[in-house]
Design an enzyme around this catalytic site. Structure first.
Site, short mmCIF file in Angstrom:
data_model
loop_
_atom_site.label_atom_id
_atom_site.label_comp_id
_atom_site.label_asym_id
_atom_site.label_seq_id
_atom_site.Cartn_x
_atom_site.Cartn_y
_atom_site.Cartn_z
N HIS A 97 0.85 -1.20 0.00
CA HIS A 97 0.00 0.00 0.00
C HIS A 97 0.88 1.24 0.00
O HIS A 97 1.97 1.26 0.58
CB HIS A 97 -0.99 0.01 1.17
CG HIS A 97 -0.39 0.02 2.54
ND1 HIS A 97 -0.03 1.18 3.18
CD2 HIS A 97 -0.10 -0.98 3.41
CE1 HIS A 97 0.45 0.90 4.38
NE2 HIS A 97 0.43 -0.42 4.55
N ASP A 99 -0.38 4.44 0.85
CA ASP A 99 -0.77 5.44 1.84
C ASP A 99 0.00 5.21 3.13
O ASP A 99 0.50 4.10 3.39
CB ASP A 99 -2.28 5.39 2.11
CG ASP A 99 -2.71 4.07 2.72
OD1 ASP A 99 -2.31 3.01 2.20
OD2 ASP A 99 -3.46 4.08 3.72
N ASP A 130 6.58 1.07 6.23
CA ASP A 130 5.15 0.75 6.20
C ASP A 130 4.41 1.73 5.29
O ASP A 130 3.95 2.77 5.76
CB ASP A 130 4.59 0.79 7.62
CG ASP A 130 3.15 0.37 7.73
OD1 ASP A 130 2.64 -0.28 6.80
OD2 ASP A 130 2.52 0.69 8.74
N GLU A 161 -5.06 1.60 3.13
CA GLU A 161 -4.90 0.55 4.13
C GLU A 161 -4.83 1.13 5.53
O GLU A 161 -5.37 0.56 6.49
CB GLU A 161 -3.64 -0.28 3.82
CG GLU A 161 -3.53 -1.57 4.63
CD GLU A 161 -2.89 -1.37 6.00
OE1 GLU A 161 -3.03 -2.26 6.87
OE2 GLU A 161 -2.24 -0.32 6.22
N GLU A 162 -4.14 2.26 5.68
CA GLU A 162 -4.00 2.85 7.01
C GLU A 162 -5.30 3.46 7.52
O GLU A 162 -5.38 3.87 8.68
CB GLU A 162 -2.89 3.92 6.98
CG GLU A 162 -1.51 3.41 6.61
CD GLU A 162 -0.90 2.45 7.63
OE1 GLU A 162 -1.59 2.07 8.60
OE2 GLU A 162 0.28 2.09 7.46
N HIS A 426 4.11 3.49 12.41
CA HIS A 426 3.03 4.30 12.99
C HIS A 426 3.53 5.27 14.05
O HIS A 426 2.75 6.09 14.54
CB HIS A 426 1.92 3.44 13.61
CG HIS A 426 1.16 2.62 12.63
ND1 HIS A 426 -0.12 2.16 12.88
CD2 HIS A 426 1.46 2.17 11.39
CE1 HIS A 426 -0.56 1.46 11.85
NE2 HIS A 426 0.40 1.46 10.92
#
Length: 463
Positions: A97, A99, A130, A161-162, A426
């Site tokens: 992903h 995003d 990520d 996805e996030e 994150h």
């Protein structure tokens, strides 16, 4: 006749060297992607997500994919690229992903979050691991084959996805034919360490809700009424405390527990990897991996009430919190959310009014990692990393894996990744170990080669 290619050790060694040769260009492309602030959760930066999708599309086209499209089904833009399979060869879907999570307080980062910066062999920046590194891994594997791997390759790069992948179901339904594959490689997980790879075989599911507690129809002077009537924040704190017992185990009834693999995770690693402060102890009972991979967990992730800077001597009439729950493999996320809501409604102190608003759910998933595809993956890991991969669970959630499994029930799903315990996905100072990127790309390139061998033809993959 099935597609055949030389599979000598010399040929495999040439492929390993080819990955090394393409890595500088792949890293440069990764750094360019990191500079794009593709935070779909921030409405002000949604144009950046579209710019990111366009950049990914151009990279895939330049790598040799003839059919590359940007698609959207009411949500963020995703990219689908396809390279056809030779006769008799399987098709492999490579997922990542583009995003990323919001960066949080930029002042806490050692370097600018969207300016990739190398320090001590790690590349720092939001999305370096990520999951823009997942895109880089797929690019490296494809380029190492000169744009002509012995299998069909479809790359699917999602854009939300996030944010919980809200339009993924629609994307899978609309583009099912284009995304159909014999093997699905999802490059969005963790490794045991920078030196030991992991093959993720279980993931916890997730569910969340917002609970609001009300005790008064308006605020009251705390001196005039304190000690007689309850304030909502104290009631909320007591209610949230009821979610765990004194040892930190989840106290909600009716939740599922699974059985984790017998893998050693020593206390000193917990303390080092998690950053526990001196004197702070672990919570819960059972082995570390049992608690991380196979038991439910509940976390209070936000509270709305009066800020400290604005506080006055007033009894608060209402307060709310967001509660997040992780569900062990084998459990049902919706049933677990119902159990959490019942607990919150039944444990309100002092007769406080409780209103619970259900949030998102994502199902857990367990993979039967046996058969020729997984044997090929383990062999590729062994050659690329020099050690065997650990079959590991993940305490976090990737709910869309269950959606892929439902959409393509015959496909074999491999969950891999480029993260390690120091990645801090994150969080602030997210980073990618550049050695891990090389080994992950090498393993994927070797896997594509192995899946293209005669004995790994489409027919044999189904057994």
């Amino acid at each position: 006749m099935p597609h055949q290619r030389p599979t000598s050790l010399a040929a495999m060694s040439e492929l390993v060297e080819s990955v090394r040769e393409v890595l500088p260009s792949v890293r440069a492309d990764l750094e360019d992607l990191v500079r794009i602030e593709s935070v779909w959760a921030d409405p002000a930066r949604r144009d950046e997500v579209h710019r990111s999708a366009d950049a990914v599309s151009k990279l895939l086209s330049a790598a040799g994919f003839e059919d590359v499209r940007i698609v959207s089904e009411g949500g963020a833009p995703a990219v689908i690229a396809h390279h056809p399979a030779p006769p008799g060869a399987p098709t492999v879907l490579l997922y990542a992903h583009h995003d990323v999570q919001p960066e949080g307080d930029r002042g806490q980062w050692q370097s600018a979050p969207f300016e990739p910066t190398e320090r001590d062999g790690r590349l720092y920046g939001r999305g370096t691991a990520d999951d823009k590194a997942g895109i880089a891994t797929h690019l490296a594997a494809f380029r190492a084959h000169g744009g002509n791997p012995p299998v069909g390759v479809t790359v699917f790069v999602e854009g939300e996805e996030e944010s919980g992948s809200p339009s993924l179901s629609a994307l899978l339904a609309k583009h099912r034919e284009e995304l159909a594959a014999d093997v699905i490689v999802i490059a969005d997980s963790d490794n045991w360490s920078t030196e030991i790879p992991s093959l993720t075989v279980t993931l916890r599911g997730m569910a969340d809700c917002v609970v609001e507690v009300s005790t008064l129809d308006h605020g009251l002077h705390s001196g005039m009424w304190g000690g007689v009537v309850p304030d909502a924040l104290s009631a909320l704190v007591r209610l949230l405390a009821s979610l765990h017992d004194d040892d930190g185990n989840v106290a909600v009834e009716g939740l599922h527990e699974a059985v984790a693999a017998d893998v050693d995770f020593p206390p000193e690693r917990v303390r080092a990897d998690a950053g526990l402060l001196d004197g702070v102890t672990e919570i819960g009972s059972g082995s570390v991996v049992q608690r991380l991979w196979a038991k439910p967990a509940i976390t209070v992730i936000g509270i709305d009430t009066t800020a400290v800077a604005s506080a006055s001597n007033t009894l608060t009439p209402r307060a709310k919190a967001k509660v997040s729950m992780r569900i062990a493999p084998g459990g049902d996320a919706r049933e677990h959310l119902d159990a959490l809501i019942r607990h919150l409604e039944q444990h309100a102190p002092w007769g406080a009014r409780v209103t619970v608003t259900p949030g998102d759910v994502g199902q857990p998933y367990a993979i039967d990692a046996s058969g020729p595809v997984y044997d090929a993956a383990r062999a590729a890991f062994r050659q690329a990393w020099g050690v065997d991969a650990v079959d590991a669970g993940v305490g976090g959630s990737i709910p869309f894996i269950a959606e892929f499994a439902a959409a393509f029930p015959e496909a074999k799903i491999l969950v891999t990744g480029v993260e390690d315990p120091n990645t801090q996905a994150h969080s602030i100072d997210e980073s990618l170990d550049l050695g891990v990127l090389e080994r992950a790309a090498t393993a994927e390139a070797l896997l594509l080669e192995s899946l293209g061998q005669t004995e790994m033809s489409r027919r044999s993959l189904a057994t």
